[in-house]
Design an enzyme around this catalytic site. Structure first.
Site, PDB file in Angstrom:
ATOM      1  N   LYS A 105     -67.263 -99.884 -26.034  1.00 10.95           N
ATOM      2  CA  LYS A 105     -66.509-100.178 -27.258  1.00 10.95           C
ATOM      3  C   LYS A 105     -67.464-100.730 -28.316  1.00 10.95           C
ATOM      4  O   LYS A 105     -68.317-101.566 -28.020  1.00 10.95           O
ATOM      5  CB  LYS A 105     -65.412-101.222 -26.955  1.00 10.95           C
ATOM      6  CG  LYS A 105     -64.688-101.783 -28.192  1.00 10.95           C
ATOM      7  CD  LYS A 105     -63.861-100.744 -28.933  1.00 10.95           C
ATOM      8  CE  LYS A 105     -63.297-101.298 -30.251  1.00 10.95           C
ATOM      9  NZ  LYS A 105     -62.643-100.241 -31.055  1.00 10.95           N
ATOM     10  N   CYS A 115     -66.015 -96.948 -38.949  1.00 11.96           N
ATOM     11  CA  CYS A 115     -64.759 -97.592 -38.544  1.00 11.96           C
ATOM     12  C   CYS A 115     -63.818 -97.667 -39.753  1.00 11.96           C
ATOM     13  O   CYS A 115     -64.174 -98.244 -40.773  1.00 11.96           O
ATOM     14  CB  CYS A 115     -64.987 -98.992 -37.999  1.00 11.96           C
ATOM     15  SG  CYS A 115     -63.390 -99.784 -37.667  1.00 11.96           S
TER      16      CYS A 115
HETATM   17  O1  RRO Z   1     -61.437-100.493 -33.589  1.00 11.15           O
HETATM   18  C1  RRO Z   1     -60.970 -99.622 -34.362  1.00 11.15           C
HETATM   19  O2  RRO Z   1     -59.971 -99.822 -35.064  1.00 11.15           O
HETATM   20  C2  RRO Z   1     -61.599 -98.306 -34.500  1.00 11.15           C
HETATM   21  C3  RRO Z   1     -62.954 -98.114 -34.666  1.00 11.15           C
HETATM   22 BR1  RRO Z   1     -64.203 -99.492 -34.586  1.00 11.15          BR
HETATM   23  C4  RRO Z   1     -63.453 -96.805 -34.904  1.00 11.15           C
HETATM   24  O3  RRO Z   1     -64.655 -96.548 -35.079  1.00 11.15           O
HETATM   25  N1  RRO Z   1     -62.551 -95.790 -34.966  1.00 11.15           N
HETATM   26  C5  RRO Z   1     -61.236 -95.986 -34.787  1.00 11.15           C
HETATM   27  O4  RRO Z   1     -60.465 -95.024 -34.850  1.00 11.15           O
HETATM   28  N2  RRO Z   1     -60.765 -97.253 -34.561  1.00 11.15           N
END
Ligand code: RRO
Length: 314
Positions: free
Chosen positions: A45, A131
């Site tokens: 993650k 993100c």
């Molecule tokens: O954690 C998120 O909300 C998230 C991330 Br970091 C990302 O790169 N892509 C996404 O769809 N959600």
């Protein structure tokens, strides 16, 4: 014999399929399950310097052919993931995996990459420039000057294998512009695409949005993003220097989808939404399905068809 093996940055992976960052990879239990699975590698993650709780719930919603999320970067902090990948590297020195980092500022990204550079970790790093879900923090990947500045600072000191995770682009001139920047750096790979950001899913019965953060706006994944993902993989494959390998992410449900990503130029593929639905057994099913397709077509390795998509101009 059919092999699903692939090579990126001089490292060989037995299977060209793995999870996409964010899905079933936030804690050690999930990562251990990926290690045990038939996936060719895992990615952790996306980490920030300190742990984060992320956005308030409900923050993910699934539909038949799509998911929407606004998780907001919940993670256990870089130390947690760096410790995991280093221990794994000590246990399995011949296996290469991916550590994802997603600072919410340039300073955070540089601080994390300094920490990784100074550590004994020798695996891949995926720098997430896309993100879509941190309130008040636009996606870096849509600001080309900023991408340039980030990479300029990073490659001032960073010497280990590094790739970037990009948002989807929707205009060919944007493919030209991002590729011209990426080609200036010794990137090992580019991962395309992250979720399609800031979409809105509406529940007509309740007349309400389906997730709480950002007034319901969130990133779309799942089957419906495949054409956008394939366009981005293909668009980048036609423009990036051959040393930069492409990881294709988006819309993979079955072996045919994996086959299409590879035809468009992907050396590896990542699966997010469907891995969330199915768990580690997904990799057994996809491997079987892709192997069958390749056997039918007489292909023994993915290099036999990688990037060889035909157009009406050929
Ligand atoms: O954690 C998120 O909300 C998230 C991330 Br970091 C990302 O790169 N892509 C996404 O769809 N959600």
């Amino acid at each position: 014999m059919t092999t699903l093996a692939t090579t990126i940055g001089g490292k060989t992976f037995d299977n060209c399929m793995m999870n996409a960052a964010g899905v079933r990879c936030q804690n050690k239990k999930d990562l251990d399950a990926l290690v045990q699975s038939n996936a060719g590698a895992y990615v952790t993650k996306s980490a920030t310097p300190q742990e984060r709780a992320g956005n308030p719930s409900p923050r993910m919603h699934t539909l038949l052919k799509a998911s929407i999320n606004s998780m907001g970067l919940p993670n256990n902090g870089l130390d947690y993931y760096l410790d995991y990948v280093i221990r794994d590297q000590q246990k399995r020195p011949d296996s290469t995996n991916f550590l994802s980092v997603a600072g919410t500022s340039l300073e955070d990204n540089l601080a994390m990459l300094h920490q990784i550079q100074d550590s004994e970790y020798t695996g891949f790093v995926e720098l997430n420039l896309s993100c879509p879900n941190v309130p008040g923090k636009p996606q870096v990947g849509y600001d080309f000057d900023r991408v340039h500045a980030v990479l300029e600072h990073v490659f001032d000191f960073y010497t280990k294998p590094l790739g970037v995770k990009l948002p989807p682009y929707f205009d060919l001139v944007h493919f030209d512009q991002i590729a011209a920047i990426l080609n200036q750096y010794p990137l090992t790979f580019v991962n395309s695409i992250n979720s399609i950001g800031n979409a809105l899913v509406v529940d007509p019965r309740s007349e309400q949005v389906v997730i709480r953060p950002k007034g319901g706006f969130g990133g779309i994944g799942g089957a419906i993003v495949k054409p956008t993902a394939l366009a981005n993989v293909r668009g980048l494959a036609l423009r990036l220097k051959p040393e930069i390998k492409i990881i294709g992410t988006g819309g993979i449900i079955n072996g045919v989808d994996v086959f299409e990503h590879i035809l468009c130029g992907a050396s590896m593929v990542q699966i997010g939404t469907q891995f969330g639905y199915e768990g580690p057994a997904l990799f057994d099913r996809l491997a079987k399905e892709l192997t069958e397709i390749m056997a039918e077509k007489g292909y023994s390795s993915i290099e036999d068809f990688r990037g060889k998509l035909k157009t009406f101009d050929d």
